[in-house]
Design an enzyme around this catalytic site. Sequence first.
Site, short mmCIF file in Angstrom:
data_model
loop_
_atom_site.label_atom_id
_atom_site.label_comp_id
_atom_site.label_asym_id
_atom_site.label_seq_id
_atom_site.Cartn_x
_atom_site.Cartn_y
_atom_site.Cartn_z
N HIS A 78 0.90 -1.10 0.11
CA HIS A 78 -0.01 -0.05 -0.11
C HIS A 78 0.82 1.28 0.10
O HIS A 78 2.04 1.34 0.75
CB HIS A 78 -0.91 0.26 1.13
CG HIS A 78 -0.46 0.09 2.63
ND1 HIS A 78 0.05 1.27 3.15
CD2 HIS A 78 -0.09 -1.02 3.35
CE1 HIS A 78 0.29 0.80 4.36
NE2 HIS A 78 0.44 -0.49 4.60
N ASP A 80 -0.05 4.45 1.08
CA ASP A 80 -0.49 5.34 2.04
C ASP A 80 0.34 5.17 3.29
O ASP A 80 0.75 4.12 3.51
CB ASP A 80 -1.97 5.65 2.36
CG ASP A 80 -2.50 4.32 3.09
OD1 ASP A 80 -2.24 3.32 2.63
OD2 ASP A 80 -3.15 4.32 4.00
N ASP A 140 6.46 1.43 6.53
CA ASP A 140 5.06 0.80 6.34
C ASP A 140 4.05 1.83 5.31
O ASP A 140 3.50 2.59 5.78
CB ASP A 140 4.28 0.71 7.64
CG ASP A 140 2.96 0.16 7.74
OD1 ASP A 140 2.73 -0.40 6.97
OD2 ASP A 140 2.29 0.42 8.75
N GLU A 174 -4.81 1.81 2.98
CA GLU A 174 -4.84 0.51 4.00
C GLU A 174 -4.82 1.01 5.32
O GLU A 174 -5.40 0.15 6.18
CB GLU A 174 -3.68 -0.14 3.71
CG GLU A 174 -3.52 -1.61 4.38
CD GLU A 174 -2.93 -1.58 5.88
OE1 GLU A 174 -3.02 -2.70 6.42
OE2 GLU A 174 -2.18 -0.48 6.05
N GLU A 175 -4.00 2.25 5.68
CA GLU A 175 -3.94 2.30 7.12
C GLU A 175 -5.34 3.04 7.84
O GLU A 175 -5.29 3.00 8.73
CB GLU A 175 -2.90 3.76 7.16
CG GLU A 175 -1.66 3.28 6.74
CD GLU A 175 -0.88 2.23 7.88
OE1 GLU A 175 -1.54 1.76 8.68
OE2 GLU A 175 0.27 1.87 7.59
N ASP A 197 3.74 -6.62 3.75
CA ASP A 197 3.31 -5.70 4.72
C ASP A 197 3.64 -6.13 6.06
O ASP A 197 2.82 -5.54 7.03
CB ASP A 197 1.85 -5.23 4.48
CG ASP A 197 1.41 -4.08 5.06
OD1 ASP A 197 2.09 -3.15 5.58
OD2 ASP A 197 0.27 -3.77 5.37
N HIS A 379 4.30 3.86 12.70
CA HIS A 379 3.17 4.76 12.64
C HIS A 379 3.85 5.85 13.71
O HIS A 379 3.07 6.56 14.59
CB HIS A 379 1.86 4.39 13.53
CG HIS A 379 1.17 3.18 12.32
ND1 HIS A 379 0.04 2.72 12.86
CD2 HIS A 379 1.59 2.79 11.29
CE1 HIS A 379 -0.28 2.02 11.69
NE2 HIS A 379 0.70 1.97 10.92
#
EC number: 3.4.11.4
Length: 408
Positions: A78, A80, A140, A174-175, A197, A379
Amino acid sequence: MKNQLIDRLTRYTTIDTQSDPKSTTTPSTEKQWDLLHLLEKELQQLGLPTDLDENGYLFATLESNIDVDVPTVGFLAHVDTSPDFNASNVKPQIIENYDGKPYKLGNTKRVLDPKVFPELNSLVGHTLMVTDGTSLLGADDKAGIVEIMEAICYLQEHPEIKHGTIRIGFTPDEEIGRGPHKFDVDRFNADFAYTMDGSQYGELQYESFNAAEAVITCHGVNVHPGSAKNAMVNAIRLGEQFDSLLPDSEVPERTEGYEGFYHLMNFEGTVEKATLQYIIRDHDKKQFELRKKRILEIRDDINAHFENYPVKVDISDQYFNMAEKILPLPHIIDIPKRVFAKLDIPANTEPIRGGTDGSQLSFMGLPTPNIFTGCGNFHGPYEYASIDVMEKAVQVIIGIVEDIAENH
């Protein structure tokens, strides 16, 4: 290959692609298009036909170089990055030959410390990419994108490596849990796929949570507190009562492994109205259904003391344990397990205490386990990527397509 990995990861992470849960568009942010258009261009420069739709789903194909029909495999990542922390003005830092000691992140007071993050002890001697302490890194899942791109480059440079048709997918949002929502499984046209991922070296994940969200709305009666006896109903206190009736031991901070939980994500309100937002998680489908039932029972228990039923509950399923769709197809797991063994990578098949795009895609007809990327502390400002482990992930992708060509 290390230099190529560093260069590509640096270029991708410096593009802000943070998603926005409050947005109603797909992608949720315009800036995700910046990376999608770059990837489209780079794939086309590699000679791959691409298909980028209006929702930000970029698909590409590396055609088979063998004369026999074998399953078509897909690799997904992904574009994002998480909305949980600053994702703009990312300044990646490189640590060569990491010595296992605390590392100060830029000019901030933040320190990447093995005492706090013990997994760093396994990365001594590695080349690491970290942040300057002011942003997340975005590995990520840009590390996953890099690994897929570098694997495709390697396969094109080495036509002696035999492979069937390979499908590539780079997806938005995705997030914020929307990654598969507009994913066209038929258009992707793969028999099965793998999300790149995961996190730590050796992760091979095909079990995820069953997941639901529960929104509890408590309606109160607001009267002057001086004359409130037998008249006021405080919605905040109703919310407190509701939460107190859930098992105190079944929360994220007190569970691990296969243990499920209730997680109070948000609680806000006034005397007149209060709202509680929970996520419900369990690997076991029966326990998952019992957890949802317990939420409804608490509602009924509280409402039984009032004439106007002040507590309302709205439960919505989010995704399910992908093992239900993957385990009946053991070859999808056997392939990477053989590759891991060949590369001397210890396979870690512990369940995901979360979900991936594969959790939803598997129930949409595309069985999709998850493979490690070599990154951690997602994150936030302590996020890192091991370039050494990323190189292993590239080898895994190459090994998977080789195995499919040889054994199917």
